[in-house]
Design an enzyme around this catalytic site. Structure first.
Site, PDB file in Angstrom:
ATOM      1  N   SER A  27       0.833  -1.206   0.000  1.00 56.47           N
ATOM      2  CA  SER A  27       0.000   0.000   0.000  1.00 56.47           C
ATOM      3  C   SER A  27       0.866   1.253   0.000  1.00 56.47           C
ATOM      4  O   SER A  27       0.593   2.211  -0.729  1.00 56.47           O
ATOM      5  CB  SER A  27      -0.929   0.014   1.218  1.00 56.47           C
ATOM      6  OG  SER A  27      -1.836  -1.064   1.181  1.00 56.47           O
ATOM      7  N   ARG A  50       0.770   7.630   6.177  1.00 55.92           N
ATOM      8  CA  ARG A  50      -0.096   6.779   7.003  1.00 55.92           C
ATOM      9  C   ARG A  50      -1.527   7.316   7.043  1.00 55.92           C
ATOM     10  O   ARG A  50      -2.485   6.541   7.151  1.00 55.92           O
ATOM     11  CB  ARG A  50       0.477   6.642   8.416  1.00 55.92           C
ATOM     12  CG  ARG A  50       1.663   5.703   8.468  1.00 55.92           C
ATOM     13  CD  ARG A  50       2.106   5.347   9.867  1.00 55.92           C
ATOM     14  NE  ARG A  50       3.196   4.390   9.817  1.00 55.92           N
ATOM     15  CZ  ARG A  50       3.057   3.072   9.700  1.00 55.92           C
ATOM     16  NH1 ARG A  50       1.832   2.561   9.637  1.00 55.92           N
ATOM     17  NH2 ARG A  50       4.092   2.275   9.661  1.00 55.92           N
ATOM     18  N   HIS A  53      -2.988   6.182   3.859  1.00 58.31           N
ATOM     19  CA  HIS A  53      -3.222   4.740   3.963  1.00 58.31           C
ATOM     20  C   HIS A  53      -4.492   4.445   4.748  1.00 58.31           C
ATOM     21  O   HIS A  53      -5.258   3.538   4.387  1.00 58.31           O
ATOM     22  CB  HIS A  53      -2.016   4.080   4.646  1.00 58.31           C
ATOM     23  CG  HIS A  53      -2.137   2.608   4.817  1.00 58.31           C
ATOM     24  ND1 HIS A  53      -2.277   2.017   6.055  1.00 58.31           N
ATOM     25  CD2 HIS A  53      -2.148   1.591   3.916  1.00 58.31           C
ATOM     26  CE1 HIS A  53      -2.365   0.703   5.900  1.00 58.31           C
ATOM     27  NE2 HIS A  53      -2.287   0.421   4.623  1.00 58.31           N
TER      28      HIS A  53
END
Length: 237
Positions: A27, A50, A53
């Site tokens: 990812s 993050r 994500h």
């Protein structure tokens, strides 16, 4: 039933963990590829990535760009090294914090919005529970980290308390979501001299806020394993 963190490690659990790591790694590679060049430094990008994500929202690099100001990361790292308290605006943000990281770093995290006494106080004072909950946490905020992902009123109240001298957080992470007052509260935060992380516009939310805090905790754990890291100038990485 035992929580997942308490279950004994098995080959199956190890396999699941490795699979999750592989998915996360892939990812991140996709995010890096689709974003391409950006103006974040290495540590900032680890945090922003993050958030993307967790939300699958690339706007956090563009129209809803995440912003770091006033030595936000250094101040946040130092606060965590001092075993600070993290004060959240809502229970959902609190619940999404990584419990293993909290325990490893010796941090405490609190949210007062569900305090039953605040319901009556809210009616009587004509204030939101979010405002009252932040005011109630003034001492815990002091030299701690304030983490706001939902309520603009919580961010406005935090800024008011800072300006009054009622509290002085080491770091404010303010990314409330919404159409009413969210962008304005972030603009007000941007006018302060307090170390802060925020973003532009209406977007934000629990997932984004908790991702930022979880990323900060993971970064500190990684930095802590490297004796050559200068905490006062981590951007040398």
């Amino acid at each position: 039933m035992d929580s997942a963190d308490q279950r004994p490690e098995t080959a199956f659990n190890r396999g699941m963990a490795e699979s999750a790591f592989d998915i996360e790694k892939k990812s991140f590679e996709i995010i890096d590829s689709e974003i391409g060049d950006h103006d974040y430094n290495r540590l900032e990008w680890d945090i922003v990535r993050r958030v993307i994500h967790a939300t699958a929202d690339f706007d956090f690099v563009t129209t809803a760009k995440i912003i770091f100001r006033n030595d936000a990361l250094v101040s946040g790292f130092n606060a965590m090294k001092s075993k600070c308290t993290i004060v959240t605006d809502v229970d959902m943000v609190l619940a999404a914090l990584n419990k293993k990281s909290l325990s490893t770093l010796g941090l405490s995290a609190v949210c007062h919005i569900s305090n039953k006494t605040l319901v009556e106080m809210s009616r009587r004072l004509n204030k939101t529970r979010s405002e009252l909950a932040m005011r109630q946490a003034a001492n815990e905020m002091n030299e701690g980290i304030v983490l706001i992902g939902n309520a603009p009123t919580a961010l406005f109240e935090t800024i008011k308390m800072i300006n009054e001298g009622a509290t002085k957080p080491a770091l404010v992470i303010g990314i409330p979501v919404g159409f009413v007052s969210a962008p304005e509260s972030k603009e007000e935060l941007s006018k302060t001299k307090i170390p802060f992380i925020t973003n532009r516009g209406r977007k934000g939310g629990s997932a984004a806020a908790s991702s930022i805090m979880n990323a900060l905790m993971l970064l500190l754990q990684k930095l802590g394993k490297n004796d050559n890291i200068d905490y006062e100038n981590p951007y040398k990485l």
